[in-house]
Design an enzyme around this catalytic site. Structure first.
Site, PDB file in Angstrom:
ATOM      1  N   LYS A 125     -27.267   6.640  20.153  1.00  0.00           N
ATOM      2  CA  LYS A 125     -28.332   6.810  20.989  1.00  0.00           C
ATOM      3  C   LYS A 125     -28.148   6.367  22.443  1.00  0.00           C
ATOM      4  O   LYS A 125     -28.533   7.274  23.512  1.00  0.00           O
ATOM      5  CB  LYS A 125     -29.613   6.024  20.317  1.00  0.00           C
ATOM      6  CG  LYS A 125     -30.812   5.786  21.127  1.00  0.00           C
ATOM      7  CD  LYS A 125     -31.805   4.997  20.632  1.00  0.00           C
ATOM      8  CE  LYS A 125     -33.039   4.772  21.753  1.00  0.00           C
ATOM      9  NZ  LYS A 125     -33.823   6.013  21.719  1.00  0.00           N
ATOM     10  N   SER A 153     -50.168   9.002  23.194  1.00  0.00           N
ATOM     11  CA  SER A 153     -49.236   8.044  23.993  1.00  0.00           C
ATOM     12  C   SER A 153     -48.912   8.413  25.508  1.00  0.00           C
ATOM     13  O   SER A 153     -48.606   9.718  25.455  1.00  0.00           O
ATOM     14  CB  SER A 153     -47.918   7.808  22.993  1.00  0.00           C
ATOM     15  OG  SER A 153     -47.361   9.055  23.139  1.00  0.00           O
ATOM     16  N   ARG A 167     -33.470  10.202  19.113  1.00  0.00           N
ATOM     17  CA  ARG A 167     -34.611   9.427  18.468  1.00  0.00           C
ATOM     18  C   ARG A 167     -34.406   8.540  17.368  1.00  0.00           C
ATOM     19  O   ARG A 167     -34.122   9.373  16.519  1.00  0.00           O
ATOM     20  CB  ARG A 167     -35.779  10.348  18.744  1.00  0.00           C
ATOM     21  CG  ARG A 167     -37.063   9.880  17.982  1.00  0.00           C
ATOM     22  CD  ARG A 167     -37.812   9.166  18.955  1.00  0.00           C
ATOM     23  NE  ARG A 167     -39.214   8.738  18.158  1.00  0.00           N
ATOM     24  CZ  ARG A 167     -39.936   7.884  18.164  1.00  0.00           C
ATOM     25  NH1 ARG A 167     -39.492   6.707  18.902  1.00  0.00           N
ATOM     26  NH2 ARG A 167     -41.222   7.460  17.700  1.00  0.00           N
ATOM     27  N   ASP A 173     -53.853  10.523  13.109  1.00  0.00           N
ATOM     28  CA  ASP A 173     -52.615  11.469  13.033  1.00  0.00           C
ATOM     29  C   ASP A 173     -52.147  11.562  11.642  1.00  0.00           C
ATOM     30  O   ASP A 173     -51.760  10.677  11.127  1.00  0.00           O
ATOM     31  CB  ASP A 173     -51.397  10.942  13.976  1.00  0.00           C
ATOM     32  CG  ASP A 173     -51.960  11.102  15.312  1.00  0.00           C
ATOM     33  OD1 ASP A 173     -53.231  12.056  15.869  1.00  0.00           O
ATOM     34  OD2 ASP A 173     -51.659  10.480  16.296  1.00  0.00           O
ATOM     35  N   CYS A 231     -47.641  18.053  13.586  1.00  0.00           N
ATOM     36  CA  CYS A 231     -46.912  18.599  14.422  1.00  0.00           C
ATOM     37  C   CYS A 231     -45.764  19.324  13.742  1.00  0.00           C
ATOM     38  O   CYS A 231     -45.328  18.635  12.341  1.00  0.00           O
ATOM     39  CB  CYS A 231     -46.224  17.656  15.501  1.00  0.00           C
ATOM     40  SG  CYS A 231     -45.393  16.049  14.767  1.00  0.00           S
ATOM     41  N   HIS A 238     -41.031  17.937  24.345  1.00  0.00           N
ATOM     42  CA  HIS A 238     -39.634  17.182  23.981  1.00  0.00           C
ATOM     43  C   HIS A 238     -38.652  17.867  24.906  1.00  0.00           C
ATOM     44  O   HIS A 238     -37.504  17.671  24.805  1.00  0.00           O
ATOM     45  CB  HIS A 238     -39.337  17.697  22.440  1.00  0.00           C
ATOM     46  CG  HIS A 238     -40.067  17.215  21.431  1.00  0.00           C
ATOM     47  ND1 HIS A 238     -41.349  17.608  20.930  1.00  0.00           N
ATOM     48  CD2 HIS A 238     -39.895  15.837  20.731  1.00  0.00           C
ATOM     49  CE1 HIS A 238     -41.794  16.817  20.008  1.00  0.00           C
ATOM     50  NE2 HIS A 238     -40.865  15.789  20.149  1.00  0.00           N
TER      51      HIS A 238
END
Length: 751
Positions: free
Chosen positions: A18, A430, A512, A596, A640, A691
Site C-alpha cells: 500500500k 466522509s 485501500r 449505509d 455502492c 475514486h
C-alpha cells in the site's frame, strides 16, 4: 499428501505494498523501487507459506492492484481510451484509477465486488473491436523467480469463462468473444508448460453459481477446445458448492478439482465419488475467509474416510485464496488472550494444513486435539454469550420492522420540516482525512493527547468542514467523520462483543486496506457512539446536518463474524444496537439520519435460489434500525457498486426515504433496472466518481442528472457524489462539489 494454497495476502505484513503504491502515484519513488518492494513481498510470501507447511506455493496470485486487472493486462484487453504511449504499468493504474491530463482525460473502468467478498476487482471491458495482445512477461517472470528460489510452485490464472462472465461488454452476446479468448489462453497455458510447471491452477469460481445453459455450454466448450499441455490442470472452484453442476464438472478435461467445503455445508463425499477416479481432489477444509481457528479434529473425522479411498489423490488446502484473511495473528499484542486463542490468520491457516496432513498420514491425533481445544472452549465462553441480548432479540415483534406511514405521507411531512429545494445537494458522509487528522487520532490512541485535547481538535475539524460546506453551497451538510478511522471499524470499537486488531489488515482494492472488527460474541451498544459529534455539528449551522451510521448488514459483512450462530442472528443483534443509536440521534434533534448498507448486495448468497430468504432477514435487520422513528425523521441509506437488477426489490423493501447509489462510472446505466421495477422513494444517483482524481464538469453532472430524470420524477432526485470523500484531497473535493452545486442550481432555474 500434497498441501497447497490458492493464494496469499499481497499487501505485506504492515501494508508495505500500500505504502509503495501510494508513494509511486505521488511520484515519491521510482518504478524500480515499486517493483523491488513487490518482489520482496512475493518472496516473503513464498517463504512464509513454505516454512508453515505448504508443499505447493501459488505463483501469479500476486498483483500490484487487482488479479482481474492483471489478467486484462496479460491479455492486452485495454479500453481504447487508455491506449497510449505510456508504460504497461502506468496503463494498468490508469485503468484502475482514471487518468487526467496529457493524452487522456479518461474515467476509470468500473469496479465491483469479487463474488460475495469485500474485495473489489476492476471490471474488464470488451467490445466487438477488442483485440488481444498477449503479454505474459509478469506471470512468467514470477514463475521463474519462484523456481530460482527453490520453491515447488503452481501458477495461478483466472479461468477464461470466469473472466468473460465478469467482463462488461457492448457485444450483444459476449460469449461470441470466447473463441478469441481461448486462443489467447492456449498460448498462456503453453508458455507455462514450457516452464516445466507440473500443475497449473485455473480458477473458475463461477461454477458455484446457478448458471444458465448458455454459460454451462461455454464451460464445456472451453475445456473441450483447450488442448492439454505437459502440465496438469487443477480446476479451482470456491465460495460455494458445485455439485448442482456435477454432470458438467465430471466431464471437463482437467486433471483435478479444488472444492470449497466451508462456504456451503453438504455431503462432499457423495460428490467426490461422482468424479473421475484419476483426478486429484483438493479439499478446501480451512476457512480462507474468516479468522477462526479450525476444529481440526472434526475435519479429520470428516475426511479420513475419503483418504482411505483417494490415497495420494487427496490434497488439502484452504477453502479459497487467503487474500481475504489477515496475515499473522502473532503480530497482535493487544488482543484479549482468550479471544486471541480462538484465532488463526493466513500464516496459521497454512500451519493448520500441515498439522492436519500429519495427523491424517500418521493416524496420530494428539497435536490436532491439543490445537482444537480452544475452539471447543469458545462455544461456552462467557465472552461469547450475553443473555440480555438474546432476550431482546426474542422479544421483537412485527411492529419493530415497519414505519408508521407510507413514503408519500412521510415525504410531505419531511419537506415541510426541512424546506429543501429541487435537486437537493449533499455528500455521502466522509470528507478528506488529512495527515493531521490521522496523526491526531494516533496520538490520542497512544495517550499522547488527553481526551479533552482530542475532542477539541476533532471539534475544530468538524467546524472547518461545516464552514466549507456552507461556502460551497450544499443543502444538507455532514460532520465529515474526522473521528472515524473506518466506517465499520469505528463502530466495532464501540460495540460489546467485538474485538479490534492492530495489524489484521485485508485488501479492499488497490492500495485501500481495511481492518475488519472481529465479532466474537453477542453484540450490544454500551453507550452512544456518534450522537455527541453529530449534535455538535448540528449546532454550528442553520442548514440540516445529516448523521451517518453504518448499517447492520455492512457491519456484519465487513467484519469477521462468529461462526457458531447464523448470520441472521448476528445481523439482528447489530440492528438492535444501531436502533438505539438512531433513537439517541432523533432525540437530539437530528432530522436526517443515513444508515449505509453498501454491502447488502455482496452479502447475498451466490445462488439465486437462496436470495429470497436472505433478502427477507437482511431488510428486516435494516428496518429494525429505522422503523421506530417519527415520520418527520428522514432516513437515508447508501449503496455502492452493485448490480441493482439483482437487489432492487430488496432496496425497495428497505423503505429508506432517500437512497443514494453509485451510478457515475456506468454513466447512469444502472438505472435501467428501474425500467423493470419502479423505485418508489427518493434517489440520489452519484454524479461523479470519487475514486478518480478527475474533476467533473458542470455539464457532465447536469447531463447525468437529466439522464436520471428519465427514470425518476425530478422531485425525488437528490444530487451527490457516488461515495464518501475520505480518500480524496481537499482541492479536488472542493472543486468537484462546487461544480455539483452549480449544476443543481442551473437545473433548478431551467425547471
Amino acid at each position: 499428501m500434497i498441501t497447497h494454497n490458492l493464494g496469499f495476502p499481497r499487501i505485506g505484513k504492515k501494508r508495505e505494498l500500500k505504502k509503495a503504491l501510494e508513494q509511486y502515484w505521488q511520484k515519491k519513488i521510482s518504478k524500480v523501487d515499486l517493483l523491488d518492494q513487490a518482489k520482496q513481498i512475493r518472496q516473503e510470501n513464498w517463504q512464509t507459506q513454505h516454512q508453515n507447511g505448504v508443499n505447493l506455493v501459488p505463483v501469479g496470485d500476486f498483483a500490484l492492484y487487482d488479479q482481474v486487472l492483471s489478467t486484462s493486462i496479460m491479455l492486452g484487453i485495454v479500453p481504447k481510451r487508455f491506449q497510449s504511449n505510456q508504460s504497461v504499468l502506468d496503463t494498468e493504474f490508469a485503468i484502475a484509477r482514471g487518468q487526467s491530463g496529457g493524452e487522456c482525460n479518461c474515467a476509470a473502468s468500473d469496479m465491483t465486488k469479487w463474488f460475495d467478498t469485500n474485495y473489489h476487482y476492476i471490471v474488464p471491458e470488451i467490445t466487438a473491436s477488442t483485440e488481444i495482445c498477449i503479454d505474459t512477461a509478469a506471470l512468467v517472470g514470477q514463475v521463474k523467480e519462484a523456481k530460482s528460489a527453490g520453491y515447488q510452485c503452481k501458477p495461478v490464472i483466472i479461468g477464461p469463462v470466469t473472466y468473460l462472465y465478469l467482463a462488461k461488454s457492448t457485444i450483444e452476446d459476449k460469449i461470441t468473444f470466447l473463441p478469441k479468448l481461448l486462443e489467447a489462453y492456449q498460448v498462456i497455458l503453453d508458455e507455462l508448460a514450457q516452464l516445466n510447471c507440473e500443475w497449473i491452477q485455473i480458477d473458475e469460481p463461477i461454477l458455484t453459481l446457478e448458471l444458465n445453459e448458455q454459460w454451462q455450454h461455454a464451460l464445456t466448450t472451453t475445456y473441450q477446445q483447450l488442448k492439454k499441455t505437459s502440465s496438469k490442470w487443477l480446476l479451482a472452484t470456491y465460495f460455494g458448492r458445485v455439485d448442482h453442476l456435477s454432470n458438467l464438472v465430471s466431464k471437463l478435461n482437467v486433471d483435478g478439482i479444488h472444492l470449497d467445503t466451508v462456504a456451503e455445508q453438504g455431503n462432499i463425499t457423495e460428490f467426490v465419488y461422482s468424479l473421475p477416479n484419476d483426478w486429484v481432489i483438493s479439499l478446501g477444509v480451512i476457512d480462507g475467509r474468516n479468522v477462526w481457528k479450525s476444529d481440526l479434529v472434526s475435519i479429520y473425522q470428516r475426511i479420513s474416510p475419503l483418504l482411505n479411498v483417494l490415497g495420494s489423490r487427496l490434497w488439502l488446502a484452504p477453502s479459497c485464496s487467503l487474500l481475504h484473511s489477515p496475515i499473522d495473528v502473532n503480530l497482535e499484542k493487544n488482543l484479549n488472550e482468550e479471544v486471541k486463542s480462538w484465532l488463526a490468520f493466513a500464516v496459521q491457516k497454512c500451519n493448520e494444513l500441515e498439522l492436519l496432513a500429519f495427523a491424517l498420514k500418521s493416524k496420530n491425533t494428539d497435536d490436532i486435539t491439543k490445537y482444537s481445544t480452544p475452539v471447543l472452549q469458545s462455544l461456552v465462553s462467557e465472552k461469547r454469550n450475553n443473555n440480555k441480548v438474546k432476550t431482546a432479540i426474542s422479544a421483537l415483534s412485527t411492529a419493530d420492522f415497519e414505519r408508521a406511514s407510507r413514503f408519500e405521507q412521510r415525504q410531505e411531512i419531511q419537506q415541510r420540516a426541512l424546506g429543501l429545494p429541487l435537486y437537493p445537494t449533499t455528500t455521502i458522509g466522509s470528507f478528506p482525512q488529512t495527515g493531521d487528522i490521522r496523526a491526531t487520532r494516533a496520538k490520542w490512541k497512544r495517550e499522547e493527547l488527553s481526551d479533552v485535547e482530542y475532542q477539541t481538535a476533532i471539534k475544530s475539524e468538524i467546524a472547518s468542514v461545516i464552514r466549507k460546506q456552507e461556502q460551497i453551497g450544499l443543502d444538507v451538510l455532514v460532520h465529515g467523520e474526522a473521528e472515524r478511522n473506518d466506517m465499520v471499524e469505528y463502530f466495532g470499537e464501540q460495540l460489546d462483543g467485538c474485538a479490534i486488531t492492530e495489524f489484521a489488515w485485508v485488501q479492499s482494492y488497490g492500495s485501500r486496506c481495511v481492518k475488519p472488527p472481529i465479532i466474537y460474541g453477542d453484540v450490544s451498544r454500551p453507550q452512544p457512539m456518534t450522537t455527541p459529534w453529530i449534535s455538535y455539528a448540528n449546532s454550528l449551522s442553520e442548514k440540516p446536518v445529516k448523521a451517518m451510521l453504518t448499517g447492520p448488514i455492512t457491519i456484519m459483512s465487513w467484519s469477521f463474524i462468529r461462526n457458531d450462530i447464523a448470520r441472521e442472528q448476528v445481523a439482528k443483534q447489530i440492528g438492535l444496537a444501531i436502533k438505539e443509536e438512531v433513537s439517541d440521534l432523533a432525540d437530539h434533534g437530528i432530522g436526517i439520519i443515513q444508515i449505509d448498507e453498501p454491502a447488502i448486495k455482496e452479502a447475498m448468497p451466490l445462488k439465486q435460489s437462496q436470495w429470497a430468504k436472505y433478502s427477507q432477514w437482511a431488510t428486516e435487520a435494516f428496518r429494525l434500525c429505522s422503523a421506530h422513528v417519527s415520520d418527520e425523521t428522514q432516513i437515508h441509506s447508501h449503496i455502492c457498486y452493485s448490480e441493482f437488477n439483482d437487489i432492487l426489490a430488496s432496496l425497495i423493501d428497505l423503505d429508506a426515504d432517500v437512497l443514494t447509489i453509485e451510478t457515475s462510472r456506468s454513466n447512469m446505466e444502472v438505472l435501467e433496472a428501474f425500467e423493470q421495477l419502479t423505485y418508489p422513494n427518493a434517489l440520489g444517483p452519484g454524479v461523479y466518481d470519487i475514486h478518480s482524481a478527475n474533476i467533473p464538469s458542470i455539464e457532465w453532472i447536469k447531463d447525468l442528472i437529466v439522464k436520471a430524470g428519465e427514470y425518476l420524477p425530478k422531485e425525488r432526485i437528490w444530487v451527490n457524489p457516488d461515495c464518501g470523500l475520505k480518500t480524496r484531497a481537499w482541492p479536488e473535493t472542493e472543486a468537484a462539489l462546487k461544480n455539483l452545486v452549480k449544476a443543481a442550481q442551473e437545473l433548478r432555474l431551467e425547471n
